[in-house]
Design an enzyme around this catalytic site. Sequence first.
Site, PDB file in Angstrom:
ATOM      1  N   CYS A  53     -14.450  52.288 -13.236  1.00  0.00           N
ATOM      2  CA  CYS A  53     -14.873  53.453 -12.458  1.00  0.00           C
ATOM      3  C   CYS A  53     -14.501  54.696 -13.258  1.00  0.00           C
ATOM      4  CB  CYS A  53     -14.180  53.464 -11.097  1.00  0.00           C
ATOM      5  SG  CYS A  53     -14.628  54.854 -10.022  1.00  0.00           S
ATOM      6  N   ASN A  92     -21.511  49.590  -8.179  1.00  0.00           N
ATOM      7  CA  ASN A  92     -20.791  49.758  -6.915  1.00  0.00           C
ATOM      8  C   ASN A  92     -21.261  48.782  -5.847  1.00  0.00           C
ATOM      9  OD1 ASN A  92     -18.913  51.889  -7.391  1.00  0.00           O
ATOM     10  ND2 ASN A  92     -20.630  53.322  -7.500  1.00  0.00           N
ATOM     11  N   ARG A 105     -30.501  53.485  -1.114  1.00  0.00           N
ATOM     12  CA  ARG A 105     -29.372  54.410  -0.978  1.00  0.00           C
ATOM     13  C   ARG A 105     -29.649  55.441   0.112  1.00  0.00           C
ATOM     14  NH1 ARG A 105     -26.454  58.134  -5.681  1.00  0.00           N
ATOM     15  NH2 ARG A 105     -25.071  59.246  -4.255  1.00  0.00           N
ATOM     16  N   TYR A 136     -12.938  60.498  -2.615  1.00  0.00           N
ATOM     17  CA  TYR A 136     -13.410  59.577  -1.577  1.00  0.00           C
ATOM     18  C   TYR A 136     -12.470  59.535  -0.368  1.00  0.00           C
ATOM     19  CZ  TYR A 136     -16.945  57.809  -4.762  1.00  0.00           C
ATOM     20  OH  TYR A 136     -18.028  57.712  -5.595  1.00  0.00           O
TER      21      TYR A 136
END
Length: 436
Positions: A164, A144, A90, A244
Amino acid sequence: MKLTVVGGGSTYTPELVDGFARLRDTLPVAELVLVDPDAERLRLVGGLARRIFAKQGHPGRIVTTADLDAGVEGADAVLLQLRVGGQAARQQDETWPLECGCVGQETTGAGGLAKALRTVPVVLDIAERVRRASPDAWIVDFTNPVGIVTRALLEAGHKAVGLCNVAIGLQRKFAAILGVAPGDVHLDHVGLNHLTWETGVRLGGPEGVDVLPKLIAEHGGALADDLRLPRTLLERLGVVPSYYLRYYYAHDEVVCDLRTRPSRAAEVAEMERRLLEMYGDPALDEKPALLAKRGGAYYSEAAVDLAAALLGGGEGTGEDVGEGKGSGGGSPYQVVNAYNAGTLPFLPDDAVIEVQAAVGPGGAAPLPVPAVDPLYAGLMAQVTAYEELALRAALHGGRERVFRALLAHPLIGQYAYADTLTDRLLAHNREHLAWA
């Protein structure tokens, strides 16, 4: 009822366990299996999980194992919450795109594609093993990028629904502002995973009064601050986008911001270190407050409602999709990721969308959605095209497929960026890509 959590050593897991303990009348779990290859994390998380169950008087049994096949055998539902490559991967996803002037984020843009390429083959292997061991089990995907992973599972013929926590978080936020129970708030939620808009907030169900204009007029400042977007934008759009959407509506601003502070991956890695220390305390028998900062708020409530509906458990759960019945959580409908199947006519039927759906033992059936403003439909169509290309790259490999997916993504879109990002993506992920 047996539930298995793959990625059970995640620091998220105590949030999930707490929900199972509190909502046991909705989802009566007799056996909860936590599967994870990391023995130490599993020991710490499993110990806290057992203490949470004991404190809340839950009679269920908690089993920890590194053996995936044994863990999923006989399961009624399997929840996937894994991270291939861990926080180290990540950290890379959030770093190298910034070097090219693009958003560095773990679920969208170039970093999101890297995560999809690493994740899809692993998830499909797990799903095949679930199918062999428990052919009737439902797979609930929280891994994800949920939209791409769920589409991969559905295309492979698995009984899968994507989940989600963005929608349930907004539902809880609106309910608190309005002073009503969360179950009284129905969201007109439309989009793709991590690309959604609340186009209505209705009291009492899908046909209820829309109070979204009132919410924006009276609380637009607070809502905008949470999204880190201008209040005037919410007023001009008349909707509440997910946070987002800031990556799209304020891309250059976000890139500048990300370049000047530690990555979210670094923050989460430190948080996880502290959480695991806490989990090792034998006196701790509840989820710590720090876990709320980790992300995944209300994940447990959403997971319980979804699993209860899919498995026919909980008061009020319908036997068949489309009967207008749902889980015992108070609402007959849930926001999930499922096949479009004609719901949004401007997208292919096999696109995976995130909308309200009637959920039951037969799966998830999206509710009808009013005509979508071209401002949102256009972006959804472009990201859907990217997701299809991303899935092809994840399934079949190849530099050119990676390049095409990056070129299609609206956060990239220029051939020079796509070429450079392709090289960097492959360089940082070779150990996870069998074909690279």
